[in-house]
Structures are given as structure tokens and as C-alpha cells.
Scaffold this motif. Structure first.
Motif, PDB file in Angstrom:
ATOM      1  N   GLY A   1       0.704  -1.179   0.195  1.00 46.36           N
ATOM      2  CA  GLY A   1      -0.049   0.187  -0.057  1.00 46.36           C
ATOM      3  C   GLY A   1       0.914   1.247   0.163  1.00 46.36           C
ATOM      4  N   THR A   2       0.389   2.282   0.831  1.00 47.39           N
ATOM      5  CA  THR A   2       1.131   3.691   0.422  1.00 47.39           C
ATOM      6  C   THR A   2       2.236   3.611   1.814  1.00 47.39           C
ATOM      7  N   TYR A   3       3.143   4.303   1.864  1.00 48.20           N
ATOM      8  CA  TYR A   3       4.292   4.672   2.616  1.00 48.20           C
ATOM      9  C   TYR A   3       3.852   5.998   3.337  1.00 48.20           C
ATOM     10  N   PHE A   4       3.733   6.274   4.466  1.00 45.66           N
ATOM     11  CA  PHE A   4       3.171   7.578   5.125  1.00 45.66           C
ATOM     12  C   PHE A   4       4.260   7.857   6.379  1.00 45.66           C
ATOM     13  N   GLY A   5       4.506   9.186   6.162  1.00 46.39           N
ATOM     14  CA  GLY A   5       5.400   9.563   7.279  1.00 46.39           C
ATOM     15  C   GLY A   5       4.060  10.001   8.512  1.00 46.39           C
ATOM     16  N   TYR A   6       4.931   9.798   9.628  1.00 45.63           N
ATOM     17  CA  TYR A   6       3.850   9.954  10.897  1.00 45.63           C
ATOM     18  C   TYR A   6       2.982  11.187  10.886  1.00 45.63           C
ATOM     19  N   GLY A   7       1.671  11.000  10.755  1.00 49.08           N
ATOM     20  CA  GLY A   7       0.766  12.274  10.737  1.00 49.08           C
ATOM     21  C   GLY A   7       0.529  12.753   9.265  1.00 49.08           C
ATOM     22  N   ASP A   8       1.202  12.238   8.433  1.00 50.39           N
ATOM     23  CA  ASP A   8       1.034  12.813   7.153  1.00 50.39           C
ATOM     24  C   ASP A   8      -0.143  12.048   6.226  1.00 50.39           C
ATOM     25  N   PRO A   9      -1.402  12.774   6.180  1.00 51.27           N
ATOM     26  CA  PRO A   9      -2.285  11.627   5.798  1.00 51.27           C
ATOM     27  C   PRO A   9      -2.210  11.644   4.008  1.00 51.27           C
ATOM     28  N   THR A  10      -1.544  12.594   3.277  1.00 52.29           N
ATOM     29  CA  THR A  10      -1.209  12.350   2.068  1.00 52.29           C
ATOM     30  C   THR A  10      -0.214  11.534   1.512  1.00 52.29           C
ATOM     31  N   GLY A  11       0.718  11.321   2.448  1.00 55.63           N
ATOM     32  CA  GLY A  11       1.893  10.377   1.985  1.00 55.63           C
ATOM     33  C   GLY A  11       2.800  11.034   0.852  1.00 55.63           C
ATOM     34  N   GLU A  12       2.730  12.465   0.930  1.00 53.98           N
ATOM     35  CA  GLU A  12       3.485  13.261  -0.035  1.00 53.98           C
ATOM     36  C   GLU A  12       4.654  14.155   0.494  1.00 53.98           C
ATOM     37  N   MET A  13       4.468  14.111   2.072  1.00 56.22           N
ATOM     38  CA  MET A  13       5.538  14.990   2.823  1.00 56.22           C
ATOM     39  C   MET A  13       6.955  14.480   2.514  1.00 56.22           C
ATOM     40  N   MET A  14       8.003  14.740   2.158  1.00 55.92           N
ATOM     41  CA  MET A  14       9.283  14.454   1.806  1.00 55.92           C
ATOM     42  C   MET A  14      10.250  14.882   2.920  1.00 55.92           C
TER      43      MET A  14
END
Length: 438
Positions: A287-300
Motif C-alpha cells: 500500500g502507501t508509505y506515510f510519514g507520521y501524521g501525513d495523511p497525503t503520503g506526500e511529505m518528503m
């Protein structure tokens, strides 16, 4: 059984030499009516030496009672007088000097006395009688009675609580296992080989513990089993290096049925668990990898300060709620802990992916957590890592921040050898998210 005559000692108990146990020895089951204890005899006999009842008979010991009549008090006994019990497993008329006859003297100076005979052979018929030697003079013998020591018999009971990976089985002993005189061990011998009977030479012994509120039934928990497999087991007792086995029984663990749908799965816990990760089309993919608390999965961002420093489960930062809608949220640390402690975990392969089948101990439902690694933020997006290593690993966010570090949050980390819900992940790393629902 070889025995020794003991003389000139005032002792409370005589230790008898116990023969080694064998499973083939035939033991007496009944007592000849001529040697059955008579209550009236003890209370009304005018014999000088009167034999009393055997008491507290176990597999290796017994309390034997005697009485001296026609004597006013123990103070009036002639100097050097002795009294006690003569005991034999082969002579139905035990007398001093007889072969296989044991003298058990009473230490307590009382006209009614008790002698402790220990080291007896289990499942054996013993003849006994009281004696009274008046100083260096006349010997008085009481009537002969008999008793059987407890047998060493073991029963293998049916299994209970059969799960995918664990099962509880029971055994029953003819011997009270919680008495202080029992020095042996007990449990089950079991095998996963497709055979009718396990072998002591090649299969596994697992020790048990006495069942709650019982003295002869014992429980054994078998772990690390495989779903859809037959196991054979036998209850055992081990006494004096000899094993006694009950009959063989078998059980089969249920087949593994992993859920792979859009619906939450009831594992018998406080919440239901999704069968897929957020962003996954099947249970076997990351599935999608997420940073902690980033619902978009787009924070880099690689700076943990750019990520929330609060508990995010059920908030606007909740990845599951933001992507799946009302009714879903990220699991808390406590919910991950419940999943780890209240379910069975089996490392397996599902649809080509390695990971853990997490199985309910209540209703047989199961979910699959793929070992999907993690991702690192880069200028070109998140780069998956760790899923194709020689030792595959899985990383899953909880919605709980770490109390000890503002840059980390609690996560589930696992390999094929272990799973850890206390793992602290860097908030900037991309982990998978497995949602829960009420």
C-alpha cells in the motif's frame, strides 16, 4: 524389592529402597478379604499388641497405626521396650527375621502410635502388623492387615482450546501430583510426524502444571504449531527415571483462512482490524508509505519537527480516517499491544508475500501483515527500503507518539523471528498503516 532389617534405632520413619519402576510390572488390584482392616478389632481387641488402620496411603508412603494393650502407661514399659510395625510386600505373615520384612519403630512413646513408612513401591500390596517387644523379653504381635500403594497410571485427555498455533491438552494421574512426597515430573510427549505414536527417542517432551483446583489433572500448552497439521501426543509421568505413558491421542490445527476484503475483521479484540493496508488493493501488498501524521503520503521532509508532535489517532492527522472515512482510524499503541499479546502470530507466505498471519484465539479469523519494509524521503519521492532484504522486515505506524522523544512515535516492527510493538520509529520515515474500526 530388596529391603533391609533395621535394628537398635528409635526412628520416626524408615526409608525403604524403592525398586526402579517399569511399565510392565503387574500390580495387585485388590486385597484378600482375610486381610481387610476390621474397625471392631482395633477398638475391642484384648491383644497386647493391636494393629490399626493404614492411613494417608500414597504411591510411596503410608502411615501405619498400632496400639499397646494391658499396659497402664508408657512410663510403666520395661526398659528397652520397642514397638512399631512389621511390613512386607511378599510375606503375608511378617515376623522378625523374615525375608523381605521391615521393622518400622515408633519414636513417640504413646500407647497408640503411628509409624511413617516411606520409599514404598507404587502399585504394590503390603502386609503389615503391629509388634511390641517387652524389654529384652517376650514379643507380642498384632493381627495382619494389608494395603495397596497407589498405582502409577496415566490417562491422556482430549485436547481443548485448539488454535492455529497453540493448543491446551491435559493428562490425568493416579498419583496426587501436588503432594510433597511426589518427586517426579509430568507432561506430554508430542510429535508432528505423521505417526500413530510419538517416540521418546526423537520427539519432544513438554512439562505441565497441575490444573487449578485439582491434584491429579495437569495442563500442558503446546506452542509454535502449524495450521492444518496433525499432531499426536501422550501424557506421561516420570518417576525414578522411568516413564509411564497414557494412550496416544491426536488433534489437527484448523486451516488458515486469511481475510482479504474491504471489510474489518473481528479477531475477538476491543477493535476490528482491516484486512489490508491503507492504499493497498490486496492483503499481500504494502500500500502507501506515510510519514507520521501525513495523511497525503506526500511529505518528503527529513526533519521530524515538520511532523505532528501529538497523539494522532482520531485527529485530522489520522492517516486511516483521512483516507478511508468515518469509522476508521489508526491503531493506538495499546491496540497494537493487544494484537500482539492476544493473538497467535505465524510467519508465513501469502499470495507470494512474506509476513505474519495474525490469528484470533477466539473465532479463528485471521489477517495478514506483509513484511513491506519502509520508505525514506528523497527529492524524487519516497524510496521503499527493507522489503527485499535477506531478512524481510515490516514497519507499521501506531497513532501514539513516543513519550521519551519528540522525533519518534510508537510503531510495530517485525522480522520472521519476532514482533515488537514498543519500537520507536523516526517520524520522517514512511511506514505502512493498518487501520482499525470499532
Amino acid at each position: 524389592m530388596a529391603m533391609r532389617n533395621i535394628q537398635h534405632l528409635w526412628v520416626a520413619a524408615l526409608l525403604l529402597t524403592a525398586a526402579s519402576c517399569t511399565n510392565e510390572v503387574k500390580k495387585a488390584d485388590s486385597i484378600d478379604p482375610a486381610f481387610v482392616y476390621d474397625d471392631d478389632y482395633f477398638s475391642s481387641s484384648t491383644d497386647t499388641s493391636v494393629t490399626g488402620k493404614s492411613e494417608n496411603v500414597s504411591f510411596s508412603s503410608a502411615t501405619l497405626v498400632g496400639k499397646i494393650n494391658n499396659i497402664r502407661s508408657v512410663q510403666s514399659l520395661p526398659v528397652g521396650s520397642t514397638f512399631g510395625i512389621l511390613l512386607s510386600s511378599s510375606d503375608s505373615d511378617p515376623r522378625f527375621g523374615g525375608q523381605d520384612v521391615i521393622e518400622v519403630r515408633s519414636q513417640r512413646k504413646s500407647l497408640v502410635y503411628r509409624c511413617e513408612a516411606t520409599g514404598l513401591t507404587m502399585g504394590t500390596l503390603y502386609y503389615y502388623r503391629s509388634f511390641f517387644r517387652q524389654g529384652a523379653g517376650k514379643v507380642y504381635l498384632g493381627r495382619v492387615f494389608a494395603f495397596n500403594t497407589e498405582k502409577c497410571e496415566v490417562e491422556t485427555l482430549s485436547p481443548s482450546k485448539v488454535g492455529f498455533c497453540t493448543v491446551t491438552v491435559q493428562g490425568r494421574s493416579s498419583i496426587k501430583l501436588n503432594q510433597t512426597s511426589f518427586k517426579g515430573s509430568y507432561g506430554v510427549l508430542f510429535t508432528d510426524r505423521q505417526t500413530d505414536r510419538p517416540s521418546p527417542e526423537v520427539d519432544q517432551f513438554v512439562s505441565g502444571k497441575v490444573a487449578a483446583g485439582d491434584s491429579v489433572v495437569f495442563d500442558v500448552t503446546l506452542k509454535d504449531l502449524v495450521p492444518a497439521h496433525k499432531y499426536v501426543y501422550q501424557a506421561y509421568l516420570k518417576i525414578d527415571e522411568e516413564y509411564y505413558f497414557g494412550p496416544a491421542r491426536s488433534f489437527s490445527t484448523p486451516a488458515l483462512a486469511i481475510s482479504d476484503s474491504d471489510f474489518p475483521v473481528d479477531l475477538g479484540l476491543s477493535v476490528r482490524w482491516a484486512s489490508r493496508n491503507v492504499g493497498a488493493e490486496s492483503a499481500s501488498v504494502a500500500g502507501t508509505y506515510f510519514g507520521y501524521g501525513d495523511p497525503t503520503g506526500e511529505m518528503m521532509s527529513s526533519d521530524s519537527r515538520d511532523y505532528p508532535s501529538v497523539e494522532i489517532a482520531g485527529t485530522k492527522y489520522d492517516v486511516a480516517a483521512a483516507n478511508l472515512g468515518v469509522g476508521w482510524q489508526m491503531p493506538t499503541f495499546e491496540q497494537f499491544k493487544e494484537l500482539a499479546e492476544e493473538c497467535d502470530w505465524l510467519w508465513t507466505t501469502f499470495n507470494g508475500a512474506q509476513g505474519y498471519a495474525v490469528m484470533s484465539r477466539v473465532d479463528g479469523n485471521a489477517i495478514f501483515l506483509p513484511a513491506c519494509g519502509y520508505s525514506m524521503p528523497t527529492a524524487d519521492g519516497r524510496v521503499p527500503m527493507g522489503y527485499d532484504m535477506a531478512e524481510p522486515q515490516g514497519f507499521y505506524w501506531s497513532g501514539s507518539k513516543a513519550a521519551s522523544s519528540s522525533s519518534k512515535a510508537y510503531s510495530l516492527h517485525f522480522t520472521s523471528k519476532d514482533h515488537d510493538v514498543y519500537s520507536l520509529g523516526d517520524k520522517c520515515r514512511g511506514y505502512c498503516v493498518r487501520p482499525v474500526a470499532e
